[in-house]
Write a protein that holds these residues in place. Sequence first.
Motif, PDB file in Angstrom:
ATOM      1  N   GLY A   1     102.152  17.323  28.602  1.00 53.59           N
ATOM      2  CA  GLY A   1     101.763  17.264  30.010  1.00 53.59           C
ATOM      3  C   GLY A   1     102.762  16.497  30.856  1.00 53.59           C
ATOM      4  N   ASN A   2     103.237  15.371  30.342  1.00 49.15           N
ATOM      5  CA  ASN A   2     104.234  14.583  31.076  1.00 49.15           C
ATOM      6  C   ASN A   2     105.538  15.354  31.232  1.00 49.15           C
ATOM      7  N   LEU A   3     105.954  16.013  30.161  1.00 42.46           N
ATOM      8  CA  LEU A   3     107.186  16.800  30.226  1.00 42.46           C
ATOM      9  C   LEU A   3     107.038  17.970  31.198  1.00 42.46           C
ATOM     10  N   LYS A   4     105.868  18.571  31.213  1.00 43.29           N
ATOM     11  CA  LYS A   4     105.641  19.707  32.108  1.00 43.29           C
ATOM     12  C   LYS A   4     105.767  19.278  33.570  1.00 43.29           C
ATOM     13  N   LEU A   5     105.168  18.143  33.914  1.00 41.79           N
ATOM     14  CA  LEU A   5     105.273  17.655  35.293  1.00 41.79           C
ATOM     15  C   LEU A   5     106.721  17.350  35.643  1.00 41.79           C
ATOM     16  N   GLU A   6     107.445  16.758  34.711  1.00 43.58           N
ATOM     17  CA  GLU A   6     108.850  16.435  34.972  1.00 43.58           C
ATOM     18  C   GLU A   6     109.667  17.713  35.160  1.00 43.58           C
ATOM     19  N   CYS A   7     109.397  18.739  34.354  1.00 43.42           N
ATOM     20  CA  CYS A   7     110.094  20.021  34.500  1.00 43.42           C
ATOM     21  C   CYS A   7     109.788  20.656  35.853  1.00 43.42           C
ATOM     22  N   GLN A   8     108.526  20.591  36.271  1.00 40.64           N
ATOM     23  CA  GLN A   8     108.131  21.160  37.561  1.00 40.64           C
ATOM     24  C   GLN A   8     108.781  20.414  38.721  1.00 40.64           C
ATOM     25  N   GLN A   9     108.863  19.102  38.597  1.00 42.99           N
ATOM     26  CA  GLN A   9     109.510  18.308  39.651  1.00 42.99           C
ATOM     27  C   GLN A   9     111.001  18.605  39.702  1.00 42.99           C
ATOM     28  N   ARG A  10     111.618  18.740  38.551  1.00 45.98           N
ATOM     29  CA  ARG A  10     113.063  18.957  38.486  1.00 45.98           C
ATOM     30  C   ARG A  10     113.444  20.315  39.085  1.00 45.98           C
ATOM     31  N   THR A  11     112.555  21.294  38.978  1.00 45.12           N
ATOM     32  CA  THR A  11     112.851  22.639  39.478  1.00 45.12           C
ATOM     33  C   THR A  11     112.120  22.934  40.789  1.00 45.12           C
ATOM     34  N   ASP A  12     111.492  21.911  41.360  1.00 45.57           N
ATOM     35  CA  ASP A  12     110.771  22.052  42.632  1.00 45.57           C
ATOM     36  C   ASP A  12     109.673  23.105  42.526  1.00 45.57           C
ATOM     37  N   ARG A  13     108.880  22.999  41.443  1.00 44.50           N
ATOM     38  CA  ARG A  13     107.813  23.972  41.209  1.00 44.50           C
ATOM     39  C   ARG A  13     106.469  23.295  40.937  1.00 44.50           C
ATOM     40  N   VAL A  14     106.263  22.111  41.494  1.00 43.17           N
ATOM     41  CA  VAL A  14     105.006  21.400  41.258  1.00 43.17           C
ATOM     42  C   VAL A  14     103.825  22.201  41.801  1.00 43.17           C
ATOM     43  N   TYR A  15     104.012  22.838  42.955  1.00 50.49           N
ATOM     44  CA  TYR A  15     102.916  23.587  43.577  1.00 50.49           C
ATOM     45  C   TYR A  15     103.134  25.103  43.493  1.00 50.49           C
ATOM     46  N   SER A  16     104.063  25.513  42.654  1.00 53.17           N
ATOM     47  CA  SER A  16     104.336  26.941  42.506  1.00 53.17           C
ATOM     48  C   SER A  16     103.449  27.523  41.420  1.00 53.17           C
ATOM     49  N   ASP A  17     103.029  28.766  41.600  1.00 48.76           N
ATOM     50  CA  ASP A  17     102.167  29.399  40.606  1.00 48.76           C
ATOM     51  C   ASP A  17     102.837  30.593  39.926  1.00 48.76           C
TER      52      ASP A  17
ATOM     53  N   ILE B   1     116.350  25.343  32.873  1.00 52.28           N
ATOM     54  CA  ILE B   1     117.197  26.541  32.820  1.00 52.28           C
ATOM     55  C   ILE B   1     116.333  27.785  32.618  1.00 52.28           C
ATOM     56  N   LYS B   2     115.366  27.693  31.720  1.00 49.65           N
ATOM     57  CA  LYS B   2     114.482  28.832  31.457  1.00 49.65           C
ATOM     58  C   LYS B   2     113.681  29.196  32.713  1.00 49.65           C
ATOM     59  N   ALA B   3     113.160  28.170  33.392  1.00 44.01           N
ATOM     60  CA  ALA B   3     112.323  28.417  34.565  1.00 44.01           C
ATOM     61  C   ALA B   3     113.123  29.043  35.706  1.00 44.01           C
TER      62      ALA B   3
ATOM     63  N   GLU C   1     117.670  32.400  39.574  1.00 41.11           N
ATOM     64  CA  GLU C   1     118.314  31.366  40.390  1.00 41.11           C
ATOM     65  C   GLU C   1     119.493  30.759  39.632  1.00 41.11           C
ATOM     66  N   ASP C   2     120.326  30.040  40.369  1.00 43.40           N
ATOM     67  CA  ASP C   2     121.533  29.428  39.792  1.00 43.40           C
ATOM     68  C   ASP C   2     121.145  28.314  38.821  1.00 43.40           C
ATOM     69  N   VAL C   3     121.611  28.409  37.591  1.00 40.26           N
ATOM     70  CA  VAL C   3     121.293  27.401  36.569  1.00 40.26           C
ATOM     71  C   VAL C   3     122.524  26.587  36.178  1.00 40.26           C
ATOM     72  N   SER C   4     123.626  26.745  36.898  1.00 38.57           N
ATOM     73  CA  SER C   4     124.894  26.140  36.468  1.00 38.57           C
ATOM     74  C   SER C   4     124.822  24.617  36.381  1.00 38.57           C
ATOM     75  N   ILE C   5     124.136  23.975  37.324  1.00 36.95           N
ATOM     76  CA  ILE C   5     124.038  22.508  37.294  1.00 36.95           C
ATOM     77  C   ILE C   5     123.312  22.050  36.042  1.00 36.95           C
ATOM     78  N   PHE C   6     122.185  22.705  35.749  1.00 34.26           N
ATOM     79  CA  PHE C   6     121.423  22.336  34.556  1.00 34.26           C
ATOM     80  C   PHE C   6     122.174  22.696  33.278  1.00 34.26           C
ATOM     81  N   ALA C   7     122.947  23.769  33.297  1.00 33.74           N
ATOM     82  CA  ALA C   7     123.741  24.146  32.128  1.00 33.74           C
ATOM     83  C   ALA C   7     124.786  23.080  31.820  1.00 33.74           C
TER      84      ALA C   7
END
Length: 231
Positions: free
Chosen positions: A5-21, A175-177, A183-189
Amino acid sequence: QTTVGNLKLECQQRTDRVYSDNISSQEWNSMISQSYKELWDILAQKFGDDYFVASPYTYTLTGDTQLYPLPADFKALLGAEVALNPGDPSSWITIKQFEFIQRNLLNFPNIYTFYGITNIRYRLNGNNIYIAPIPTGGQTLRIWYVPRPNQLINDTDLVDGVAGWEEYIVTDVAIKALAKTEEDVSIFAMQKAALLKRVEEAAENRNIGEPQRVSDARRVNFSWGDGGFGG
């Protein structure tokens, strides 16, 4: 340790998808589980540092079969050993692998001596460990192995990032999300490549007080040597 759960929230925050469905909670957890397994594989390759080691698995050899089932969570073998005296916890001796083409060279009777010389050999064979020659009944075999990583399903499942290396999981999931919506994943890569370098370099030095070194593979049991059956 942290949780899915903690990792999921961090992933959503990192990709700006906290409120995305556009990615379901189950899909986030699945991506985290796959990335966790990737990190597990990287660390498990550092066999000498023994990051993931299960309790030794013991067999009592029956004397009428050569195939014994591997543990259900088996991933990779670290070593196999047989007891000279099943009742003596200090009598384990290391046994070596044989090449499959040599299997019929080992058809002479099983022997082993007080000095740790034995003709018993092993080989992984599908979901079994193959012992040659047919062992004497009552002998005890023990294997050390790396277990498979758990499948992460629930938000409360624990994830061991060892030393903050769960950042690798977050970056890989990002990167997966982003790739899902092209979308561009180069920064995360680039971040992932840097994290991989960090993990691989740090993982090799777990025991900084006494690092790994080249060992004599011909002398595996006693200090005075064990040339092996037949030289």
